[in-house]
Design a protein around this motif. Structure first.
Motif, PDB file in Angstrom:
ATOM      1  N   LYS A   1       0.854  -1.185   0.000  1.00 46.12           N
ATOM      2  CA  LYS A   1       0.000   0.000   0.000  1.00 46.12           C
ATOM      3  C   LYS A   1       0.887   1.232   0.000  1.00 46.12           C
ATOM      4  O   LYS A   1       1.753   1.360   0.875  1.00 46.12           O
ATOM      5  CB  LYS A   1      -0.914  -0.012   1.226  1.00 46.12           C
ATOM      6  N   LYS A   2       0.686   2.072  -0.985  1.00 43.40           N
ATOM      7  CA  LYS A   2       1.468   3.300  -1.133  1.00 43.40           C
ATOM      8  C   LYS A   2       2.963   3.021  -1.104  1.00 43.40           C
ATOM      9  O   LYS A   2       3.738   3.720  -0.456  1.00 43.40           O
ATOM     10  CB  LYS A   2       1.085   4.319  -0.070  1.00 43.40           C
ATOM     11  N   GLY A   3       3.368   1.961  -1.778  1.00 42.83           N
ATOM     12  CA  GLY A   3       4.777   1.625  -1.915  1.00 42.83           C
ATOM     13  C   GLY A   3       5.405   0.934  -0.714  1.00 42.83           C
ATOM     14  O   GLY A   3       6.590   0.625  -0.737  1.00 42.83           O
ATOM     15  N   LYS A   4       4.637   0.695   0.353  1.00 45.73           N
ATOM     16  CA  LYS A   4       5.164   0.007   1.535  1.00 45.73           C
ATOM     17  C   LYS A   4       4.652  -1.421   1.560  1.00 45.73           C
ATOM     18  O   LYS A   4       3.513  -1.693   1.188  1.00 45.73           O
ATOM     19  CB  LYS A   4       4.741   0.718   2.820  1.00 45.73           C
ATOM     20  N   ARG A   5       5.496  -2.331   2.056  1.00 44.08           N
ATOM     21  CA  ARG A   5       5.122  -3.738   2.165  1.00 44.08           C
ATOM     22  C   ARG A   5       4.616  -4.016   3.570  1.00 44.08           C
ATOM     23  O   ARG A   5       5.264  -3.664   4.559  1.00 44.08           O
ATOM     24  CB  ARG A   5       6.322  -4.632   1.841  1.00 44.08           C
ATOM     25  N   TYR A   6       3.462  -4.665   3.641  1.00 46.03           N
ATOM     26  CA  TYR A   6       2.819  -4.949   4.916  1.00 46.03           C
ATOM     27  C   TYR A   6       2.656  -6.443   5.139  1.00 46.03           C
ATOM     28  O   TYR A   6       2.372  -7.192   4.204  1.00 46.03           O
ATOM     29  CB  TYR A   6       1.426  -4.304   4.977  1.00 46.03           C
ATOM     30  N   VAL A   7       2.811  -6.842   6.404  1.00 38.05           N
ATOM     31  CA  VAL A   7       2.434  -8.171   6.882  1.00 38.05           C
ATOM     32  C   VAL A   7       1.425  -7.889   7.977  1.00 38.05           C
ATOM     33  O   VAL A   7       1.742  -7.284   8.999  1.00 38.05           O
ATOM     34  CB  VAL A   7       3.645  -8.955   7.420  1.00 38.05           C
TER      35      VAL A   7
ATOM     36  N   ILE B   1       5.641 -13.285   4.352  1.00 39.51           N
ATOM     37  CA  ILE B   1       6.869 -12.681   3.807  1.00 39.51           C
ATOM     38  C   ILE B   1       7.235 -13.370   2.497  1.00 39.51           C
ATOM     39  O   ILE B   1       7.681 -12.731   1.545  1.00 39.51           O
ATOM     40  CB  ILE B   1       8.016 -12.763   4.835  1.00 39.51           C
ATOM     41  N   GLY B   2       7.009 -14.678   2.436  1.00 37.85           N
ATOM     42  CA  GLY B   2       7.252 -15.426   1.202  1.00 37.85           C
ATOM     43  C   GLY B   2       6.434 -14.892   0.039  1.00 37.85           C
ATOM     44  O   GLY B   2       6.911 -14.853  -1.098  1.00 37.85           O
ATOM     45  N   HIS B   3       5.199 -14.476   0.307  1.00 35.99           N
ATOM     46  CA  HIS B   3       4.392 -13.863  -0.757  1.00 35.99           C
ATOM     47  C   HIS B   3       5.067 -12.596  -1.279  1.00 35.99           C
ATOM     48  O   HIS B   3       5.155 -12.385  -2.492  1.00 35.99           O
ATOM     49  CB  HIS B   3       2.988 -13.527  -0.254  1.00 35.99           C
TER      50      HIS B   3
END
Length: 157
Positions: A81-87, A115-117
């Motif tokens: 979202k908005k260039g950030k990776r979220y878990v 994280i693998g995704h």
């Protein structure tokens, strides 16, 4: 089948089994201390962030995931979202996993799966996950559990 392959297969089983839980179960401290120690617990956001940091450390990459608790989702998910990776994960789901497995490895496997995704590029396009992508994320999770020192019996759940 070598030990690494067995861990990968067990991780796949772990992910399928973990996501199949549907009834809430409150984690009880009567289960005793974690089987793998406090460095890998995921009972709170701070501990989940630490677990994600440990997972990423075993990849040789820099940790750049935002870890988010969300009680409104069913289990866990990875997204950008908005260039950030979220878990993102449901803390009650993680406690149910921990309660059922009597260790932290199941919850760590869930975080590693998400994280693998990300690392497999599955989050670059927003759509429903394909079964092959789930297998790839499970394989990554199994690899990480093996790297972190999980024994086959601990990864079986």
């Amino acid at each position: 089948m070598n030990s690494k392959q067995k861990i990968i297969l067990c991780s796949i089983f772990c992910s399928i089994y973990s996501f199949a839980f549907s009834q809430p179960n409150k984690y009880s401290k009567d289960h005793g201390d974690s089987l793998i120690g406090k460095n890998y617990t995921v009972d709170s956001k701070k501990e989940a962030e630490g677990a994600v940091e440990n997972i990423v450390r075993y990849t040789g990459l820099t940790q750049n995931f935002e870890v988010v608790e969300n009680p409104n989702i069913k289990n866990a998910q990875a997204y950008i979202k908005k260039g950030k990776r979220y878990v993102e994960y449901n803390p009650q789901f993680m406690l149910r996993v921990k309660d059922r497995t009597k260790s932290d490895w199941g919850a760590i496997s869930v975080l590693a799966h998400e994280i693998g995704h990300h690392l497999s590029g599955h989050t670059l396009v927003k759509r429903n996950r394909k079964p092959q992508e789930e297998v790839e994320a499970d394989r990554f999770s199994g690899f990480i559990l093996h790297q972190m020192g999980a024994m086959l019996e601990e990864a079986k759940l």
